[in-house]
Design a protein around this motif. Structure first.
Motif: not given
Length: 488
Positions: A442-468
């Motif tokens: 993700v790209f962090i657009n901003a953070v507030d005083a409570n640890g909340n982050l506004n983010v934009t997804v740049l990529n997703v990478s998947g993998c198996s559950n371990g057995s594969g």
């Protein structure tokens, strides 16, 4: 015995040999000069070939990095028809990856002069066959690439200053080199022929941030509240909502979605007391969030000791390991994709204030009270909702390069997060072993005083559950790492 009537004096013999030494020296000088020139030719061409190879390698990796950061691998079927925007919509010269490759190649001299020609081609397809052939992008704008886009760069330098190279057939006095690089996304790679075994080769990103998010896409449907579509298929690693969106809305696919990433922890207390203890697991929750919806709730990962890279700036009075891992880098072994029970969620810490301090340090954000515009950090235009693709990242006023307002190709605001299999319940206290099924960049657009982050997804990478998952993980600074591969 009669004496000879003619006597050759010693001086006469010497007179006949006079000048022989000069002739021998002259012949030797010709041979020496020829050998020297030949040696110079060999060294010149050898060094030029080495320089050409370095130039091609750098250019191919730079182009692959642009492909990886653009989120293109999140749309392997090219549903959004954005292939051309990266490699070149018409003749292969206007695409961002092509321009970057040629620029990088031009910055690396070959024989003290820039290369005469830089050719950039792309592959549609994946795996050892690398698709159906190369293209300068004229035929790829509407073609699916499968999983892992591949770029090929050839660098050529003609009219090299040589003397005797024609003897061994180099009549053009030229050198060239070719390099092929790949943006490797392991998502569903086992099902599209990338691996001969049919299994998935996992990735292991470096410098993953310790915000563990559930496998739930908060923009997959309106108000899904825990019933959201998973980011990735936990069995195959395939990306569920393939595609590239503009404006942050996520209508065309997961890449480009903008939402709030919020701690699933109460505001007060030193421990992470879950906001929704009845569920006791993070969910995309429509009822929570300082700024509204959509949002995705995270819990803190257990941070390794020692942290392998600490930030240069101060990250709070205590400067905890969690802060250092956010602003710097944690141990990569704490974030193993596709390995069952090798990762630990730690509820003994509350990440709220620590996240705020560390993110401010990381992205150089000056004002946590304004989360709608840049106060020093890098940003998109429009802020938080990029309207064009590839998403242009602009340097903030506090960017250390001093290029404020200029488009840049990388940023400290780009971070990777682990996605865990939320079918397992997280304990409300202490530690819980979880399984990571992928990574979210993700790209962090901003953070507030409570640890909340506004983010934009740049990529997703998947993998198996371990057995594969098989083989040694591909390691890189991104969940979609780039690597040089053997040219076709």
């Amino acid at each position: 015995m009669k004496k000879s009537l003619f006597r050759r004096s010693r001086g006469f013999a010497l007179n006949r040999e006079r000048g022989v030494t000069m002739i021998l020296v002259a012949l030797a000088m010709v041979a020496i000069i020829a050998m020297a020139a030949l040696s110079i030719d060999v060294i010149t061409l050898y060094l030029a070939r080495e320089e050409a190879q370095r130039s091609a390698d750098s250019a191919a990796l730079a182009a692959a990095k642009i492909i990886a950061l653009s989120g293109l691998t999140g749309d392997p079927s090219n549903l959004s028809l954005q292939w051309g925007a990266v490699c070149g919509p018409d003749d292969g010269t206007n695409g961002l990856a092509t321009r970057v490759a040629k620029t990088v190649a031009g910055q690396n001299t070959v024989g003290s002069i820039a290369a005469d020609a830089v050719t950039v081609n792309y592959f549609s397809g994946t795996g050892s066959t690398m698709g159906s052939g190369t293209s300068d992008c004229t035929t790829l704008s509407s073609t699916a690439f499968g999983v892992n886009p591949v770029v090929n760069v050839q660098v050529r330098r003609t009219s090299m200053p040589t003397f005797f190279s024609r003897i061994w057939g180099n009549t053009s006095n030229s050198v060239s080199a070719t390099a092929t690089a790949e943006a490797f996304n392991s998502s569903n790679s086992g099902n599209v022929g990338n691996e001969t075994t049919g299994s998935i080769t996992p990735v292991q990103p470096r410098c993953v941030k310790p915000w563990v998010v559930p496998n739930l896409d908060p923009l997959s449907s309106a108000g899904c509240n825990g019933n959201c579509t998973p980011f990735v298929n936990s069995s195959t690693g395939a990306i569920n909502r393939q595609g590239i969106s503009l404006g942050g809305a996520g209508a065309a696919g997961v890449i480009g979605e903008t939402f709030w990433l919020e701690p699933d922890c109460q505001s007060a207390g030193s421990n992470c007391t879950l906001l929704n203890p009845g569920s006791i697991q993070p969910t995309a929750n429509t009822a929570l969030g300082t700024y509204g919806n959509p949002n995705l709730l995270y819990v803190p990962n257990q941070v390794g000791t020692p942290v392998i890279a600490v930030p240069s700036c101060r990250v709070g009075d205590a400067s905890t390991a969690l802060e250092q891992a956010i602003a710097g880098c944690d141990q990569p072994t704490n974030y193993s994709c596709g390995v069952v029970n090798a990762n630990v969620v730690d509820m003994s810490t509350n990440p709220r204030s620590q996240t705020t301090d560390a993110v401010q340090c990381l992205i150089q954000q000056g004002d946590t009270g304004d989360v709608t515009a840049s106060s020093g950090q890098d940003y998109f235009n429009p802020f938080g909702a990029p309207a064009s693709y590839p998403y242009p990242i602009l340097a903030g006023s506090s960017n250390p390069t001093g290029l404020s307002g200029t488009q840049i190709s990388t940023s400290a605001s780009i971070v990777s997060l682990p996605i865990y299999d939320n079918s397992k319940t997280i304990n409300g206290v202490g530690q819980t072993n979880v399984t990571f099924v992928g990574f979210l960049q993700v790209f962090i657009n901003a953070v507030d005083a409570n640890g909340n982050l506004n983010v934009t997804v740049l990529n997703v990478s998947g993998c198996s559950n371990g057995s594969g998952s098989v083989g040694t993980p591909v390691i890189g600074n991104s969940p979609v790492p780039v690597r040089l591969i053997t040219p076709p």
